[in-house]
Design a protein around this motif. Structure first.
Motif, PDB file in Angstrom:
ATOM      1  N   PRO A 264       0.800  -1.233   0.000  1.00  0.00           N
ATOM      2  CA  PRO A 264       0.000   0.000   0.000  1.00  0.00           C
ATOM      3  C   PRO A 264       0.831   1.281   0.000  1.00  0.00           C
ATOM      4  N   SER A 265       2.101   1.192   0.419  1.00  0.00           N
ATOM      5  CA  SER A 265       2.918   2.408   0.506  1.00  0.00           C
ATOM      6  C   SER A 265       3.609   2.759  -0.804  1.00  0.00           C
ATOM      7  N   ALA A 266       3.626   1.837  -1.777  1.00  0.00           N
ATOM      8  CA  ALA A 266       4.382   2.071  -3.010  1.00  0.00           C
ATOM      9  C   ALA A 266       3.724   3.115  -3.905  1.00  0.00           C
TER      10      ALA A 266
ATOM     11  N   VAL B   4       6.247   4.635  -6.955  1.00  0.00           N
ATOM     12  CA  VAL B   4       7.195   3.598  -7.346  1.00  0.00           C
ATOM     13  C   VAL B   4       6.464   2.280  -7.627  1.00  0.00           C
ATOM     14  N   ARG B   5       7.060   1.498  -8.512  1.00  0.00           N
ATOM     15  CA  ARG B   5       6.598   0.136  -8.755  1.00  0.00           C
ATOM     16  C   ARG B   5       7.574  -0.817  -8.083  1.00  0.00           C
ATOM     17  N   LEU B   6       7.053  -1.895  -7.556  1.00  0.00           N
ATOM     18  CA  LEU B   6       7.883  -2.848  -6.822  1.00  0.00           C
ATOM     19  C   LEU B   6       8.147  -4.088  -7.662  1.00  0.00           C
ATOM     20  N   GLN B   7       9.384  -4.520  -7.662  1.00  0.00           N
ATOM     21  CA  GLN B   7       9.768  -5.790  -8.270  1.00  0.00           C
ATOM     22  C   GLN B   7      10.107  -6.749  -7.123  1.00  0.00           C
ATOM     23  N   MET B   8       9.262  -7.724  -6.874  1.00  0.00           N
ATOM     24  CA  MET B   8       9.427  -8.617  -5.734  1.00  0.00           C
ATOM     25  C   MET B   8      10.374  -9.761  -6.095  1.00  0.00           C
TER      26      MET B   8
END
Length: 328
Positions: free
Chosen positions: A186-188, A193-197
């Protein structure tokens, strides 16, 4: 004149007294079992042993510490903990979520002190922080409710142009599984920003994970708290530095000893000494159920400017002013 029999009895009593004193049994040393998710080394472990010495518990004199480290392989923990339990310890100290769960499962009535667990209630270690009940208590790493989001925010402040951030996590770490959807995801979006897990479940996967981050053009790396990522302290930071990825960690050792760029987390030295205090109290008879779980009251931001220079990165002054330690 003294009766000869009385004289002989008196002499015999005087001779026997030192022998009786010598025959007194030597107190059995306390036995502490220490189990860690990776290697039992670093600032927190040094502080733990120093804390034990400060309360008069010295290894080799009145204390035995049996140590097992899983080397970043949580599947080994049940066997390691079983070995420790077979040694009949007076208390088990378990560092990180996976060791804490393994210790609780195997300990039965043996007291357990956990260290570095983000949310012990969500993990099922205790029903309450104030009243842990049972034979388990300890020290949590963070205060749930936005901490991982704060880590992401600090990394974004350090690298304002980053729009894609890779996240090093492990699906074998129950805290990651619980907190990522609640706090990180939820904080991205508000930060743009986009997250790459990057799911890494064993040390051999660390190199390929960083390569995947580079391949997908991540501009920074957020490393969640896990022993596999922080021990040895230079492993992940060196991978990140070679890949030109600014990185943020929970453990300050990877920034002060290794070449990590940023760390944000509790004072591990304080946590280690507090763990020693809990061990001492329990060995003296306090029940774990009567010792509330402690949460950190302060989190430290550490910045390594040498690493920033190697990355060609200028850390904003607004962030430097808030740092608790800056490594020149």
């Amino acid at each position: 004149m003294m009766d000869r029999r009385i004289f002989l009895m008196t002499v015999a009593g005087l001779l026997a007294a030192p022998l009786a004193a010598e025959a007194q049994p030597i107190p059995k040393p306390a036995r502490v079992a220490l189990v860690c998710g990776s290697r039992c080394e670093g600032g927190a472990y040094d502080a733990f042993r120093q804390g034990l010495r400060e309360v008069g518990r010295v290894e080799g004199r009145n204390l035995v510490v049996d140590v097992r480290g899983a080397e970043g392989r949580p599947d080994r923990l049940p066997v390691l903990v079983a070995e420790l339990v077979a040694g009949k310890p007076d208390i088990i100290v378990a560092v990180a979520p996976q060791p804490a769960l393994a210790a609780k499962d195997a300990a039965k009535a043996i007291p357990v002190v956990f260290v570095a667990v983000a949310d012990p209630i969500a993990l099922g270690l205790v029903p309450s922080l104030a009243r842990p009940g049972g034979n388990v208590t300890g020290l949590s790493t963070v205060v749930p409710g936005g901490f991982i989001g704060k880590m992401l925010q600090l990394l974004k402040e350090a690298v304002p142009t980053a729009s894609r951030i890779a996240v090093l996590w492990s699906s074998k770490n129950s805290m990651h599984v619980i907190l990522i959807p609640k706090e990180l995801t939820p904080s991205a979006e508000p930060l743009g920003v986009r997250l790459q897990m990057l799911d890494v479940t064993e040390p051999a996967g660390l190199g390929p994970a960083v390569e995947a981050a580079v391949r997908e053009r991540a501009q920074a790396l957020l490393v969640l708290g896990d022993p596999m990522f922080h021990r040895p302290s230079g492993r992940v930071p060196e991978l990140a530095l070679r890949a030109k990825l600014p990185s943020l960690y929970l453990d300050r050792d990877v920034v002060t000893v290794g070449c990590g760029l940023l760390s944000y987390g509790p004072d591990w030295g304080v946590m280690g000494r507090r763990a020693a205090t809990y061990v001492d109290l329990i060995l003296k008879g306090t029940k774990p159920a009567d010792l509330p779980v402690e949460q950190p009251t302060k989190f430290d931001l550490v910045i390594n400017l040498k690493t920033a220079s190697a990355l060609g990165l200028t850390i904003p002054q607004s962030l430097l002013r808030r740092a608790d330690q800056v490594i020149e």
